[in-house]
Design a protein around this motif. Structure first.
Motif, PDB file in Angstrom:
ATOM      1  N   ARG A  19       0.845  -1.190   0.000  1.00 37.03           N
ATOM      2  CA  ARG A  19       0.000   0.000   0.000  1.00 37.03           C
ATOM      3  C   ARG A  19       0.878   1.238   0.000  1.00 37.03           C
ATOM      4  O   ARG A  19       1.963   1.223   0.561  1.00 37.03           O
ATOM      5  N   CYS A  20       0.361   2.295  -0.630  1.00 34.76           N
ATOM      6  CA  CYS A  20       1.049   3.584  -0.541  1.00 34.76           C
ATOM      7  C   CYS A  20       1.025   4.003   0.922  1.00 34.76           C
ATOM      8  O   CYS A  20      -0.029   3.969   1.557  1.00 34.76           O
ATOM      9  N   ASN A  21       2.165   4.385   1.483  1.00 33.60           N
ATOM     10  CA  ASN A  21       2.183   4.683   2.922  1.00 33.60           C
ATOM     11  C   ASN A  21       1.678   6.084   3.236  1.00 33.60           C
ATOM     12  O   ASN A  21       1.718   6.526   4.369  1.00 33.60           O
ATOM     13  N   ARG A  22       1.206   6.783   2.218  1.00 33.23           N
ATOM     14  CA  ARG A  22       0.652   8.108   2.461  1.00 33.23           C
ATOM     15  C   ARG A  22      -0.871   8.090   2.313  1.00 33.23           C
ATOM     16  O   ARG A  22      -1.587   8.525   3.200  1.00 33.23           O
ATOM     17  N   CYS A  23      -1.368   7.555   1.156  1.00 35.58           N
ATOM     18  CA  CYS A  23      -2.816   7.565   0.935  1.00 35.58           C
ATOM     19  C   CYS A  23      -3.427   6.183   1.133  1.00 35.58           C
ATOM     20  O   CYS A  23      -4.629   6.021   0.968  1.00 35.58           O
ATOM     21  N   GLU A  24      -2.597   5.175   1.472  1.00 38.59           N
ATOM     22  CA  GLU A  24      -3.092   3.839   1.798  1.00 38.59           C
ATOM     23  C   GLU A  24      -3.673   3.089   0.611  1.00 38.59           C
ATOM     24  O   GLU A  24      -4.291   2.058   0.769  1.00 38.59           O
ATOM     25  N   ARG A  40       5.467   4.672  -2.116  1.00 31.09           N
ATOM     26  CA  ARG A  40       4.334   5.550  -2.341  1.00 31.09           C
ATOM     27  C   ARG A  40       3.824   5.381  -3.763  1.00 31.09           C
ATOM     28  O   ARG A  40       4.564   4.939  -4.645  1.00 31.09           O
ATOM     29  N   CYS A  41       2.552   5.766  -3.955  1.00 29.99           N
ATOM     30  CA  CYS A  41       1.994   5.694  -5.301  1.00 29.99           C
ATOM     31  C   CYS A  41       2.522   6.880  -6.108  1.00 29.99           C
ATOM     32  O   CYS A  41       2.998   7.863  -5.548  1.00 29.99           O
ATOM     33  N   LYS A  42       2.425   6.784  -7.428  1.00 31.45           N
ATOM     34  CA  LYS A  42       2.976   7.840  -8.285  1.00 31.45           C
ATOM     35  C   LYS A  42       2.263   9.174  -8.063  1.00 31.45           C
ATOM     36  O   LYS A  42       2.877  10.223  -8.136  1.00 31.45           O
ATOM     37  N   GLU A  43       0.966   9.113  -7.772  1.00 31.72           N
ATOM     38  CA  GLU A  43       0.205  10.342  -7.577  1.00 31.72           C
ATOM     39  C   GLU A  43       0.723  11.105  -6.354  1.00 31.72           C
ATOM     40  O   GLU A  43       0.884  12.313  -6.380  1.00 31.72           O
ATOM     41  N   CYS A  44       0.990  10.349  -5.285  1.00 31.88           N
ATOM     42  CA  CYS A  44       1.476  10.994  -4.064  1.00 31.88           C
ATOM     43  C   CYS A  44       2.875  11.565  -4.268  1.00 31.88           C
ATOM     44  O   CYS A  44       3.203  12.623  -3.749  1.00 31.88           O
ATOM     45  N   VAL A  45       3.702  10.852  -5.027  1.00 28.59           N
ATOM     46  CA  VAL A  45       5.060  11.338  -5.275  1.00 28.59           C
ATOM     47  C   VAL A  45       5.009  12.637  -6.066  1.00 28.59           C
ATOM     48  O   VAL A  45       5.724  13.583  -5.772  1.00 28.59           O
TER      49      VAL A  45
HETATM   50 ZN    ZN Z   1      -0.571   7.499  -2.515  1.00 26.08          ZN
END
Ligand code: ZN
Ligand code: ZN
Length: 179
Positions: A19-24, A40-45
């Motif tokens: 899981r992305c550790n920011r948005c889960e 992290r997911c690409k969107e969060c990065v």
């Molecule tokens: Zn994310």
């Protein structure tokens, strides 16, 4: 929902336990980006980079001037020590990079390294302008080999120093980018 049944948010056919550790958001190995703070997911990065792009408009001209003056001064000094200057050039580039980072108060920008490198190239101009002129004159003056050789040699040294300084300046500044 159990962890094993998770599927990637972008690829519904792929099971994942990541899981992305920011948005889960569940993400597969291909969608995950390893950052200094975890996957992290690409969107969060992307969002994170926008936040870190904190440079102010006047940071750019400031970085350009520092790099131009820094490179010009460094080449002037390096020319005096000749061959050993090639070992000192990367150090000079790193020092100019630190000076730029200090001057922009460590604000970050993805464009700053390139803009600074271009400023550094401007600092190289005074050294290559005269040899370039000599090169053109030797070509215009019926291809005077002696003049041509002299122009090439005096073009080569500052260019080699400049390339070393500017590339180490660029990569040092690039190093502050997150992910
Ligand atoms: Zn994310
Ligand atoms: Zn995916």
């Amino acid at each position: 929902m159990s962890e094993a049944a998770l599927t990637c948010a972008n690829h519904p056919d792929r099971e994942t336990s990541l899981r992305c550790n920011r948005c889960e958001k569940p993400i597969c190995a291909q969608c995950a980006v390893l950052t200094p703070v975890g996957y992290r997911c690409k969107e969060c990065v992307r969002g994170q980079q926008a936040v870190f792009d904190t440079a102010r408009p006047y940071d750019y001209p400031m970085a350009v001037v520092i790099a131009a003056v820094g490179v010009a001064l460094s080449i002037g000094v390096l020319r005096l020590i000749g061959f050993w200057g090639f070992f000192v050039a990367p150090v000079a580039g790193g020092a100019i990079a630190e000076l730029v980072r200090w001057a922009v108060r460590r604000r970050r920008s993805r464009r700053l390294p390139l803009v600074t490198a271009l400023g550094g190239a401007a600092g190289l101009l005074p050294y290559v302008a005269m040899p370039l002129l000599g090169l053109l004159l030797s070509l215009a003056g019926g291809f005077d080999l002696r003049l041509l050789g002299g122009a090439l040699v005096s073009l080569l040294w500052p260019s080699a120093y400049g390339a070393l300084i500017i590339s180490s300046l660029y990569y040092r500044l690039r190093g502050i980018r997150v992910a």
